[in-house]
Motif scaffolding. Structure first.
Motif, mmCIF file in Angstrom:
data_model
loop_
_atom_site.group_PDB
_atom_site.id
_atom_site.type_symbol
_atom_site.label_atom_id
_atom_site.label_comp_id
_atom_site.label_asym_id
_atom_site.label_seq_id
_atom_site.Cartn_x
_atom_site.Cartn_y
_atom_site.Cartn_z
ATOM 1 N N ALA A 169 0.827 -1.212 0.000
ATOM 2 C CA ALA A 169 0.000 0.000 0.000
ATOM 3 C C ALA A 169 0.862 1.262 0.000
ATOM 4 O O ALA A 169 0.602 2.195 -0.781
ATOM 5 N N PHE A 170 1.882 1.308 0.860
ATOM 6 C CA PHE A 170 2.731 2.494 0.935
ATOM 7 C C PHE A 170 3.508 2.705 -0.369
ATOM 8 O O PHE A 170 3.718 3.845 -0.793
ATOM 9 N N THR A 172 1.014 3.481 14.517
ATOM 10 C CA THR A 172 1.463 3.367 13.126
ATOM 11 C C THR A 172 0.734 4.360 12.229
ATOM 12 O O THR A 172 1.351 5.025 11.387
ATOM 13 N N ALA A 173 -0.580 4.461 12.411
ATOM 14 C CA ALA A 173 -1.368 5.373 11.588
ATOM 15 C C ALA A 173 -0.934 6.820 11.791
ATOM 16 O O ALA A 173 -0.774 7.573 10.818
ATOM 17 N N VAL A 174 -0.722 7.216 13.034
ATOM 18 C CA VAL A 174 -0.299 8.591 13.315
ATOM 19 C C VAL A 174 1.088 8.869 12.732
ATOM 20 O O VAL A 174 1.320 9.901 12.084
ATOM 21 N N ALA A 177 -2.567 7.026 6.462
ATOM 22 C CA ALA A 177 -2.993 6.611 7.799
ATOM 23 C C ALA A 177 -4.195 5.667 7.719
ATOM 24 O O ALA A 177 -4.259 4.651 8.423
ATOM 25 N N GLY A 178 -5.151 6.002 6.853
ATOM 26 C CA GLY A 178 -6.326 5.151 6.708
ATOM 27 C C GLY A 178 -5.983 3.783 6.150
ATOM 28 O O GLY A 178 -6.570 2.771 6.558
ATOM 29 N N LEU A 233 -4.458 1.725 8.980
ATOM 30 C CA LEU A 233 -5.509 1.320 9.917
ATOM 31 C C LEU A 233 -6.418 0.255 9.317
ATOM 32 O O LEU A 233 -6.811 -0.702 10.000
ATOM 33 N N ALA A 234 -6.753 0.406 8.037
ATOM 34 C CA ALA A 234 -7.625 -0.568 7.381
ATOM 35 C C ALA A 234 -6.970 -1.942 7.319
ATOM 36 O O ALA A 234 -7.611 -2.969 7.593
ATOM 37 N N ILE A 235 -5.694 -1.971 6.980
ATOM 38 C CA ILE A 235 -4.969 -3.251 6.912
ATOM 39 C C ILE A 235 -4.916 -3.911 8.282
ATOM 40 O O ILE A 235 -5.194 -5.111 8.431
ATOM 41 N N ALA A 236 -4.553 -3.127 9.311
ATOM 42 C CA ALA A 236 -4.477 -3.673 10.666
ATOM 43 C C ALA A 236 -5.840 -4.166 11.141
ATOM 44 O O ALA A 236 -5.946 -5.218 11.801
#
Length: 202
Positions: A75-76, A105-107, A127-128, A131-134
């Motif tokens: 994703a990154f 991680t998101a922050v 960030a989203g 968070l979505a993956i986690a």
């Protein structure tokens, strides 16, 4: 930060000395259970079941954390975040800590993205994505694997997470599932504690 480092060093030293002792504690515990062979066999069975359950739990952690790191890296990289591999590794490592790790991680990735792109939209996207993956991995993969390993209901796991997190903070969150797994294994083999095993079971 100094407090966390000191606690981490304490945990490392504790693990080192426990490993150095080998099976000493196991043998002593078996000796303390009583003179009868049946009690010794039950104790050995409990210890072996605990050992297998913890090993499976550690394998589950390794699998889910690697999956989080791989998906975050993809994703990154697609978004164009610099040092995507390093951020993905950090996401995988922080995923060990339930709820708190993915939030950090998101922050962190959101701030890094904003500094790179100077865009709130891109920062929110990064960030989203993390968070979505986690959330997806934690909700589906981790829950499924934990259920298969421990055969426990999700409510008991969540309550254990809340209690030990309140009592010991981050370290309590890390140890909550192994502790509740140990309690369930012991309860399954002790007749007086069978109701506890049924409450914790799925």
């Amino acid at each position: 930060a100094i407090g966390v480092m000191a606690q981490a060093a304490t945990v490392v030293l504790l693990v080192f000395f426990l490993l150095l002792g080998g099976d000493t504690f196991k043998r002593k515990l078996v000796q303390l259970t009583g003179p009868t062979l049946s009690k010794k066999k039950i104790t050995v069975k409990i210890l072996d079941d605990i050992n297998r359950s913890i090993q499976k739990y550690m394998l589950m952690l390794l699998t889910t954390n690697l999956l989080v790191a791989l998906l975050c890296w993809v994703a990154f990289s697609l978004i164009g975040l610099e040092n995507a591999g390093a951020w993905a590794v950090s996401a995988g490592l922080l995923h060990i800590v339930p709820y708190l790790g993915p939030g950090v991680t998101a922050v962190a990735t959101g701030m890094a993205s904003f500094m790179q792109f100077e865009s709130f939209a891109t920062a929110l996207l990064v960030a989203g994505a993390s968070l979505a993956i986690a959330t997806v991995v934690g909700t589906f993969v981790t829950t499924w694997m934990t259920g298969r390993i421990a055969q426990m209901n999700s409510a008991a796991i969540f309550i254990s997470l809340l209690f030990w997190g309140w009592l010991w903070g981050v370290w309590g969150m890390l140890l909550s599932i192994p502790i509740i797994v140990i309690v369930k294994v012991v309860a399954q083999h002790v007749e007086q504690l069978q109701p506890v095993a049924k409450v914790l079971g799925d």
